[in-house]
Design an enzyme around this catalytic site. Structure first.
Site, PDB file in Angstrom:
ATOM      1  N   LYS A 129       0.837  -1.207   0.000  1.00 20.65           N
ATOM      2  CA  LYS A 129       0.000   0.000   0.000  1.00 20.65           C
ATOM      3  C   LYS A 129       0.865   1.248   0.000  1.00 20.65           C
ATOM      4  O   LYS A 129       0.578   2.221  -0.686  1.00 20.65           O
ATOM      5  CB  LYS A 129      -0.946  -0.002   1.217  1.00 20.65           C
ATOM      6  CG  LYS A 129      -2.118  -0.951   1.042  1.00 20.65           C
ATOM      7  CD  LYS A 129      -2.870  -1.199   2.334  1.00 20.65           C
ATOM      8  CE  LYS A 129      -3.851  -2.354   2.123  1.00 20.65           C
ATOM      9  NZ  LYS A 129      -4.415  -2.874   3.365  1.00 20.65           N
ATOM     10  N   GLN A 173      -5.218  -1.956   9.520  1.00 18.67           N
ATOM     11  CA  GLN A 173      -5.015  -3.227   8.832  1.00 18.67           C
ATOM     12  C   GLN A 173      -5.680  -4.362   9.608  1.00 18.67           C
ATOM     13  O   GLN A 173      -5.485  -4.505  10.820  1.00 18.67           O
ATOM     14  CB  GLN A 173      -3.510  -3.488   8.668  1.00 18.67           C
ATOM     15  CG  GLN A 173      -3.159  -4.728   7.880  1.00 18.67           C
ATOM     16  CD  GLN A 173      -3.517  -4.631   6.396  1.00 18.67           C
ATOM     17  OE1 GLN A 173      -3.641  -3.554   5.834  1.00 18.67           O
ATOM     18  NE2 GLN A 173      -3.701  -5.774   5.760  1.00 18.67           N
ATOM     19  N   ASP A 196     -11.531   2.700   4.020  1.00 16.97           N
ATOM     20  CA  ASP A 196     -11.845   1.280   3.882  1.00 16.97           C
ATOM     21  C   ASP A 196     -13.347   1.062   3.727  1.00 16.97           C
ATOM     22  O   ASP A 196     -13.780  -0.012   3.296  1.00 16.97           O
ATOM     23  CB  ASP A 196     -11.384   0.523   5.139  1.00 16.97           C
ATOM     24  CG  ASP A 196     -10.148  -0.325   4.900  1.00 16.97           C
ATOM     25  OD1 ASP A 196      -9.908  -0.700   3.743  1.00 16.97           O
ATOM     26  OD2 ASP A 196      -9.447  -0.609   5.887  1.00 16.97           O
TER      27      ASP A 196
END
Ligand SMILES: Nc1nc(=O)c2c([nH]1)NC[C@@H]1CN(c3ccc(C(=O)N[C@@H](CCC(=O)O)C(=O)O)cc3)C=[N+]21
Length: 369
Positions: A129, A173, A196
């Protein structure tokens, strides 16, 4: 013979992971059909391909260079949906937008990633990422906390990023260590920075007609983007989503429904899942079981988006394993009209959508269009 047909899907490594029922390979493509090899000069504004149902009439599309070999096919071959090159194209588009924004406003989008613990796969994803952010000109901020960190420390990091105006997106994460309350932590991410799309308010809006989430979860968004960019019609189609997770299956089903598909979710308690899957025009599989979906479960001509990224033992690979999808690729490629590979399918799209969400967030916060 059978071992050749099932070479990958029935490999011993796979068989150990999965109590597979053995199915005969579906070989119903006895009509005249085409072997297609597709190379993709990607464009963002026009569909890459005509709708797949009409593909055979449009093989000379100006947008796609298609080499066609007509033959009496017992083995036709699906179009391979090239997520890797679509994602690259999208990253290039994002980079252009970021430069335009920076020149006009001086503002550079920022993404904060919080990693808790030392899972190797998570560390790899976070590294990828960061690399993707660097590639398009997004500032990335990273916090690495040890696995025994308290929940409060994670919440403190989130608060800090919520308040930091140079951060436009926050990603925690997953998975988090077992002792942490994932719900509490994801709720703490400000919804205007929830790139997200996991905040319950964003998911709730996604589920409601007439409401718009600020962000859509990256993996499902990437699946839909692939269908769009390949010109695959969703409206009116029967779609089956395999798996009902909060982060992929459920939001994928909601997105397909928003696109006017008729959606069925198949999960671990579904009776006769194969019969339901065999009725689908579009299948999104997100279960995390290597090679679970067999060729015989697929309606000829269906489109398959394989979200699974499953490691299977492979002594010949330098890592000792290789990645396979939820779908038995070499079987379904002979039955489907289009299929995503693993790797190189949905995975790179997830990251591209994360960058896209971060850019949208920065644009929204600074009123830049
Ligand atoms: N908060 C949060 N958001 C996520 O989006 C999130 C997460 N947590 N936790 C883990 C999963 C998994 N995930 C992937 C992203 C890219 C690839 C990817 O690019 N895969 C490459 C292969 C990479 C390789 O070869 O190792 C491919 O499929 O071609 C895979 C998996 C994001 N996730």
């Amino acid at each position: 013979m059978a071992s050749m047909i099932f070479s990958d899907c029935s490999s011993s490594a796979t068989a150990r992971l999965l109590p597979l029922r053995c199915h005969k390979l579906h070989r119903s493509c006895s009509v005249l059909s085409f072997c297609r090899r597709v190379s993709l000069p990607l464009t963002s504004t026009r569909p890459l391909l005509p709708s797949l149902s009409s593909l055979q009439a449009h093989v000379s599309s100006t947008f796609v260079s298609v080499s066609v070999t007509a033959k009496m096919a017992t083995e036709s071959s699906a179009i391979v949906i090239d997520g890797k090159s679509v994602a690259k194209q999208i990253r290039e588009e994002i980079a252009v937008e970021i430069a335009r924004m920076r020149e006009a406003t001086g503002i550079v989008p920022g993404l904060a990633v919080i990693l808790v613990g030392d899972r190797k796969d998570s560390a790899t994803y976070v590294r990828n990422k960061k690399k993707a952010c660097d590639g398009v000109g997004i500032n990335s901020f990273e916090v690495n906390l040890p696995g025994d960190t308290t929940e409060q420390e994670v919440l403190n990091s989130i608060t800090k990023f919520n308040e930091d105006p140079s951060v436009h997106g926050i990603l925690v994460q997953l998975p988090l260590p077992k002792h942490m309350n994932e719900e509490k932590i994801l709720n703490a991410v400000g919804i205007e920075k929830d790139v997200d799309g996991f905040h319950p308010l964003n998911i709730g809006r996604l589920a409601m007609r007439g409401r718009e989430p600020l962000f859509v979860p990256c993996t499902p968004k990437g699946c839909i983007e692939l269908l769009h960019r390949y010109g695959i019609q969703i409206k009116g189609k029967k779609a089956v989503v395999i798996g009902r997770s909060n982060i992929v299956g459920m939001p994928a089903a909601l997105l397909l429904q928003r696109e006017d598909a008729t959606v069925t979710i198949v999960h671990s308690r579904t009776n006769n899942p194969e019969d339901i899957i065999r009725d689908a025009d579009i299948i999104i599989s997100a279960v995390g079981q290597a090679n679970m979906v067999r060729g015989s479960w697929i309606k000829p001509g269906a489109v398959i988006i394989d979200v699974g990224i499953n490691p299977v033992e492979d002594p010949e690979s330098p890592r000792g394993y290789r990645l396979v999808g939820d779908v038995c690729y070499e079987e379904v490629v002979k039955v489907a009209s289009a299929v995503t590979p693993v790797p190189g399918g949905v995975g790179p799209m997830t990251i591209a959508m994360l960058l896209s969400n971060t850019l949208s967030s920065a644009k929204r916060m600074h009123n830049f269009n």
